[in-house]
Design a protein around this motif. Structure first.
Motif, PDB file in Angstrom:
ATOM      1  N   TRP A  44      84.766 -88.245-119.602  1.00 60.31           N
ATOM      2  CA  TRP A  44      84.705 -89.559-118.949  1.00 60.31           C
ATOM      3  C   TRP A  44      83.550 -89.636-117.957  1.00 60.31           C
ATOM      4  CZ3 TRP A  44      85.341 -94.010-120.488  1.00 60.31           C
ATOM      5  CH2 TRP A  44      85.531 -95.103-119.644  1.00 60.31           C
TER       6      TRP A  44
ATOM      7  N   CYS B 187      88.811 -92.719-111.207  1.00 54.40           N
ATOM      8  CA  CYS B 187      89.031 -92.908-112.659  1.00 54.40           C
ATOM      9  C   CYS B 187      90.192 -92.050-113.158  1.00 54.40           C
ATOM     10  CB  CYS B 187      87.782 -92.485-113.421  1.00 54.40           C
ATOM     11  SG  CYS B 187      86.343 -93.446-113.023  1.00 54.40           S
TER      12      CYS B 187
ATOM     13  N   ALA C 164      86.361 -91.891-123.864  1.00 54.96           N
ATOM     14  CA  ALA C 164      84.995 -91.480-123.543  1.00 54.96           C
ATOM     15  C   ALA C 164      84.157 -91.361-124.817  1.00 54.96           C
ATOM     16  CB  ALA C 164      85.041 -90.140-122.816  1.00 54.96           C
TER      17      ALA C 164
END
Ligand SMILES: NC(=O)c1ccc[n+]([C@@H]2O[C@H](COP(=O)([O-])OP(=O)(O)OC[C@H]3O[C@@H](n4cnc5c(N)ncnc54)[C@H](O)[C@@H]3O)[C@@H](O)[C@H]2O)c1
Length: 326
Positions: free
Chosen positions: A11, A102, A136
């Motif tokens: 990510w 995140c 991702a």
């Protein structure tokens, strides 16, 4: 903007590619030199983002001082290590830097959401949560992706929206921080359970039922904690739940498949790697007790993960519950 990203996993790097394409000055920090050396050598992180070239303009460093003089700090670290990494970075982050969280999960023990953990370490900084349906592997390949940014400071959320958006990544602003974080954390628990169904060889009817009833229990808990029901109909709720419960990119889903096929849960987590739903399942069950919310799917997956309950018995127990209205 000057941006530091903590974590050079899938990510962190997918966001680094996006932000660098947008012309920002991006530095990625990792505690692991090997990980960075491998990117330096090959230009990609083959294990997590195969085929995604990390632009040369992205700086890579093991030096946590990289957080100094940054407008934005992005935390892209698995939940378990967020507090520790934030403590390491503490003296290098200015109170004016906006911190973007995140990480999707709950802190084991304290049961805190990640923005609460980050807010405790950085009481003077504004924290913005970035969450939603986002593999991702797909963002890294330039596949259109929409996520949510949530903060008690709307201007900060809008600044992140403007700074991170392009024609590949689209951000929506939401003021419901609790709902967004609860949606992002607990979808991993439901995804583990969906994987178990898949591993048992069950079908689409079962999965659709589990996703829908899973959303219902996530929403009940989120609302009891102070979130807004509408949030769970959006990207941070049903959006993230769909992407995680239906995709082989999801490590939680993949670990669940192994468990459904008979692998011991601890072994399944060891094989797959970061499986945040595992720790989050126990934390969610504790939260459900604290808030007096009935969460039958969460209870059964905890039985499978930690009490040796067989997946088949867990499914029978869910199907055999007293009749009720939807
Ligand atoms: N992978 C995705 O598609 C995705 C999408 C959205 C959000 N997230 C969230 O972002 C966070 C990171 O996910 P990821 O897939 O990049 O994770 P990951 O397992 O790839 O690890 C990310 C990085 O964190 C760092 N890290 C790992 N263990 C550490 C430790 N003990 N100490 C210090 N640093 C450590 C390393 O640099 C590692 O590369 C998670 O909370 C995840 O829920 C992931």
């Amino acid at each position: 903007m000057k941006i530091a990203i903590l974590g050079s996993g899938g990510w962190g790097l997918a966001l680094a590619c996006t932000l660098s394409r947008l012309g920002h000055e991006v530095t990625v920090w990792s505690a692991f030199k090997d990980e960075l050396d491998s990117i330096r050598r090959t230009g990609e992180l083959r294990a997590k983002l195969p085929g995604v070239q990390i632009p040369r303009t992205v700086k890579l460093t093991e030096d946590i001082c990289c957080c100094e003089n940054k407008d934005i700090i992005v935390v892209g670290i698995p939940t378990k290590f967020v507090r520790d990494v934030c403590n390491q970075a503490r003296e290098h982050i200015s109170p004016s830097s906006i911190i973007v969280s995140c990480s999707k999960g709950l802190e084991e023990g304290s049961l805190k959401r990640m923005s609460e953990v980050i807010g405790e370490v950085f009481p003077e900084n504004t924290v913005v949560v970035l969450t939603g349906p986002s593999h991702a592997e797909e963002l890294g390949r330039g596949i259109p992706t929409a996520v949510v940014v949530a903060s008690s400071d709307r201007d900060a959320a809008m600044l992140i929206q403007r700074t991170f958006s392009d024609n590949v990544l689209r951000l929506y602003v939401n003021s419901d921080v609790i709902g967004c974080e609860i949606g992002g954390a607990i979808k991993n628990v439901i995804a583990l359970c969906c994987g178990v169904l898949e591993g048992l060889g069950l079908g689409d009817n079962s999965r659709a039922a589990l996703i829908t009833r899973g959303l219902s229990e996530i929403t009940r808990l989120g609302v009891a904690m102070g979130g807004t029901a509408d949030t769970f109909c959006g990207l941070a709720g049903i959006g993230d739940l769909i992407v995680t419960c239906t995709s082989m990119h999801s490590r939680n889903f993949r670990a669940g498949i192994l468990i459904g096929q008979g692998t011991d849960p601890e072994e399944a987590v060891r094989i797959v790697g970061t499986v945040e739903g595992y720790g989050c399942a126990a934390a969610t069950l504790e939260l459900s007790r604290r808030y007096g919310v009935d969460m039958p799917i969460t209870r059964e997956i905890n039985g499978i993960l930690f009490l040796g309950r067989s997946p088949k018995d867990a499914i029978s127990a869910l199907m055999g519950r007293p009749y009720r209205s939807e």
